[in-house]
Design a protein around this motif. Structure first.
Motif, mmCIF file in Angstrom:
data_model
loop_
_atom_site.group_PDB
_atom_site.id
_atom_site.type_symbol
_atom_site.label_atom_id
_atom_site.label_comp_id
_atom_site.label_asym_id
_atom_site.label_seq_id
_atom_site.Cartn_x
_atom_site.Cartn_y
_atom_site.Cartn_z
ATOM 1 N N LEU A 295 0.847 -1.184 0.000
ATOM 2 C CA LEU A 295 0.000 0.000 0.000
ATOM 3 C C LEU A 295 0.884 1.236 0.000
ATOM 4 O O LEU A 295 1.894 1.270 0.708
ATOM 5 N N THR A 296 0.525 2.237 -0.784
ATOM 6 C CA THR A 296 1.257 3.510 -0.771
ATOM 7 C C THR A 296 0.269 4.653 -0.981
ATOM 8 O O THR A 296 -0.843 4.448 -1.468
ATOM 9 N N GLY A 297 0.710 5.832 -0.613
ATOM 10 C CA GLY A 297 -0.102 7.019 -0.841
ATOM 11 C C GLY A 297 0.742 8.262 -0.675
ATOM 12 O O GLY A 297 1.878 8.207 -0.201
ATOM 13 N N ARG A 298 0.169 9.382 -1.048
ATOM 14 C CA ARG A 298 0.904 10.643 -0.950
ATOM 15 C C ARG A 298 -0.048 11.770 -0.586
ATOM 16 O O ARG A 298 -1.251 11.694 -0.804
ATOM 17 N N VAL A 299 0.542 12.824 -0.030
ATOM 18 C CA VAL A 299 -0.193 14.011 0.406
ATOM 19 C C VAL A 299 0.623 15.225 -0.023
ATOM 20 O O VAL A 299 1.848 15.234 0.123
ATOM 21 N N ALA A 300 -0.059 16.251 -0.524
ATOM 22 C CA ALA A 300 0.634 17.423 -1.052
ATOM 23 C C ALA A 300 1.400 18.198 0.013
ATOM 24 O O ALA A 300 2.516 18.654 -0.233
ATOM 25 N N ALA A 301 0.830 18.351 1.220
ATOM 26 C CA ALA A 301 1.484 19.136 2.267
ATOM 27 C C ALA A 301 1.228 18.484 3.615
ATOM 28 O O ALA A 301 0.078 18.356 4.043
ATOM 29 N N THR A 302 2.297 18.062 4.274
ATOM 30 C CA THR A 302 2.172 17.344 5.544
ATOM 31 C C THR A 302 3.513 17.363 6.260
ATOM 32 O O THR A 302 4.411 18.100 5.897
ATOM 33 N N ASP A 303 3.659 16.507 7.282
ATOM 34 C CA ASP A 303 4.958 16.334 7.935
ATOM 35 C C ASP A 303 5.236 14.843 8.105
ATOM 36 O O ASP A 303 4.349 14.002 7.927
ATOM 37 N N SER A 304 6.460 14.526 8.449
ATOM 38 C CA SER A 304 6.866 13.119 8.486
ATOM 39 C C SER A 304 6.142 12.326 9.565
ATOM 40 O O SER A 304 5.806 11.155 9.352
ATOM 41 N N ASN A 305 5.878 12.917 10.723
ATOM 42 C CA ASN A 305 5.159 12.178 11.764
ATOM 43 C C ASN A 305 3.770 11.770 11.298
ATOM 44 O O ASN A 305 3.322 10.643 11.542
ATOM 45 N N ARG A 306 3.073 12.665 10.625
ATOM 46 C CA ARG A 306 1.742 12.328 10.122
ATOM 47 C C ARG A 306 1.821 11.200 9.095
ATOM 48 O O ARG A 306 0.984 10.306 9.089
ATOM 49 N N MET A 307 2.829 11.222 8.252
ATOM 50 C CA MET A 307 2.952 10.168 7.246
ATOM 51 C C MET A 307 3.246 8.813 7.896
ATOM 52 O O MET A 307 2.742 7.780 7.458
ATOM 53 N N GLU A 308 4.065 8.812 8.951
ATOM 54 C CA GLU A 308 4.323 7.560 9.685
ATOM 55 C C GLU A 308 3.013 6.992 10.228
ATOM 56 O O GLU A 308 2.754 5.790 10.147
ATOM 57 N N MET A 309 2.186 7.868 10.771
ATOM 58 C CA MET A 309 0.915 7.447 11.361
ATOM 59 C C MET A 309 -0.079 6.991 10.293
ATOM 60 O O MET A 309 -0.771 5.984 10.463
ATOM 61 N N VAL A 310 -0.141 7.716 9.186
ATOM 62 C CA VAL A 310 -1.064 7.340 8.114
ATOM 63 C C VAL A 310 -0.704 5.967 7.557
ATOM 64 O O VAL A 310 -1.594 5.164 7.250
ATOM 65 N N ALA A 311 0.579 5.662 7.443
ATOM 66 C CA ALA A 311 0.985 4.339 6.953
ATOM 67 C C ALA A 311 0.407 3.242 7.853
ATOM 68 O O ALA A 311 -0.137 2.242 7.368
ATOM 69 N N ALA A 312 0.507 3.420 9.162
ATOM 70 C CA ALA A 312 -0.031 2.421 10.089
ATOM 71 C C ALA A 312 -1.553 2.369 10.018
ATOM 72 O O ALA A 312 -2.151 1.288 10.036
ATOM 73 N N ILE A 313 -2.196 3.516 9.923
ATOM 74 C CA ILE A 313 -3.657 3.562 9.815
ATOM 75 C C ILE A 313 -4.133 2.805 8.583
ATOM 76 O O ILE A 313 -5.037 1.963 8.655
ATOM 77 N N GLU A 314 -3.539 3.091 7.451
ATOM 78 C CA GLU A 314 -3.975 2.446 6.208
ATOM 79 C C GLU A 314 -3.719 0.942 6.231
ATOM 80 O O GLU A 314 -4.525 0.165 5.723
ATOM 81 N N ALA A 315 -2.621 0.522 6.849
ATOM 82 C CA ALA A 315 -2.355 -0.916 6.967
ATOM 83 C C ALA A 315 -3.406 -1.590 7.847
ATOM 84 O O ALA A 315 -3.911 -2.656 7.505
ATOM 85 N N LEU A 316 -3.735 -0.970 8.967
ATOM 86 C CA LEU A 316 -4.738 -1.566 9.858
ATOM 87 C C LEU A 316 -6.130 -1.541 9.230
ATOM 88 O O LEU A 316 -6.920 -2.460 9.456
ATOM 89 N N LYS A 317 -6.429 -0.549 8.438
ATOM 90 C CA LYS A 317 -7.705 -0.533 7.716
ATOM 91 C C LYS A 317 -7.757 -1.686 6.709
ATOM 92 O O LYS A 317 -8.808 -2.288 6.504
ATOM 93 N N ALA A 318 -6.633 -1.971 6.075
ATOM 94 C CA ALA A 318 -6.583 -3.040 5.075
ATOM 95 C C ALA A 318 -6.601 -4.422 5.720
ATOM 96 O O ALA A 318 -6.945 -5.403 5.067
ATOM 97 N N PHE A 319 -6.237 -4.502 6.979
ATOM 98 C CA PHE A 319 -6.243 -5.759 7.733
ATOM 99 C C PHE A 319 -7.046 -5.513 9.008
ATOM 100 O O PHE A 319 -6.490 -5.308 10.080
ATOM 101 N N PRO A 320 -8.384 -5.480 8.891
ATOM 102 C CA PRO A 320 -9.220 -5.013 9.995
ATOM 103 C C PRO A 320 -9.479 -6.003 11.125
ATOM 104 O O PRO A 320 -10.029 -5.623 12.151
ATOM 105 N N ALA A 321 -9.088 -7.258 10.959
ATOM 106 C CA ALA A 321 -9.336 -8.252 12.015
ATOM 107 C C ALA A 321 -8.096 -9.102 12.200
ATOM 108 O O ALA A 321 -7.271 -9.225 11.313
#
Length: 160
Positions: free
Chosen positions: A51-77
């Motif tokens: 899984l990958t994604g991008r955001v036009a304006a953000t910071d590195s901490n938010r991107m670290e968190m979004v990576a974990a969020i999206e992974a857990l959404k993709a593996f919900p149980a």
């Protein structure tokens, strides 16, 4: 992901997840990446879901968190081991979230918790699940961490 371990109910599967976030400037254009590998009944790891994604304006901490969020959404149980080179993410989920919640999402100094929206989403996704949050030094020869690092940096570059 259902087809990768068909004999095991989704709630009993275990995922090995690697995440990373990147920014081209901090703040700046950002990218994130995650790989999810299901532990099969025979003990081997299935091929990774990437899984990958991008955001036009953000910071590195938010991107670290979004990576974990999206992974857990993709593996919900099921259970999971999440590997990250972000101490912010790992310490946040293992040490800080509980006290922040008990103080009404304030830190020890009484200030509002930064990135509260993402912490709350991560907390909700992890609630009721067994998730091991594991820090890895990166990039330092850990192949899977280097893979997600490369993907996250490419996503951040593409967002620029």
């Amino acid at each position: 992901m259902e087809s990768e371990a068909p004999d095991r109910p989704a709630s009993r599967r275990h995922a090995v997840i690697h995440t990373d976030g990147s920014c081209a400037g901090n703040p700046g254009p950002g990218g994130w990446a995650a790989t999810i590998r299901i532990l099969c009944d025979d003990g081997r790891l299935a091929e990774p879901v990437v899984l990958t994604g991008r955001v036009a304006a953000t910071d590195s901490n938010r991107m670290e968190m979004v990576a974990a969020i999206e992974a857990l959404k993709a593996f919900p149980a099921g259970t999971a081991t999440v590997f990250s080179d972000s101490r912010y993410l790992v310490r946040g989920m293992t040490e800080w979230v509980r006290p922040w919640k008990s103080r009404g999402w304030k830190n020890a100094e009484g200030r509002k918790v930064r990135n509260r929206d993402l912490w709350q989403e991560l907390d909700a996704l992890a609630s009721g699940r067994e998730i091991a949050w594991t820090w890895v030094k990166g990039p330092a020869g850990h192949r899977e961490n280097e893979d997600v690092d490369r993907l996250a940096r490419a996503a951040a570059t593409a967002a620029a």
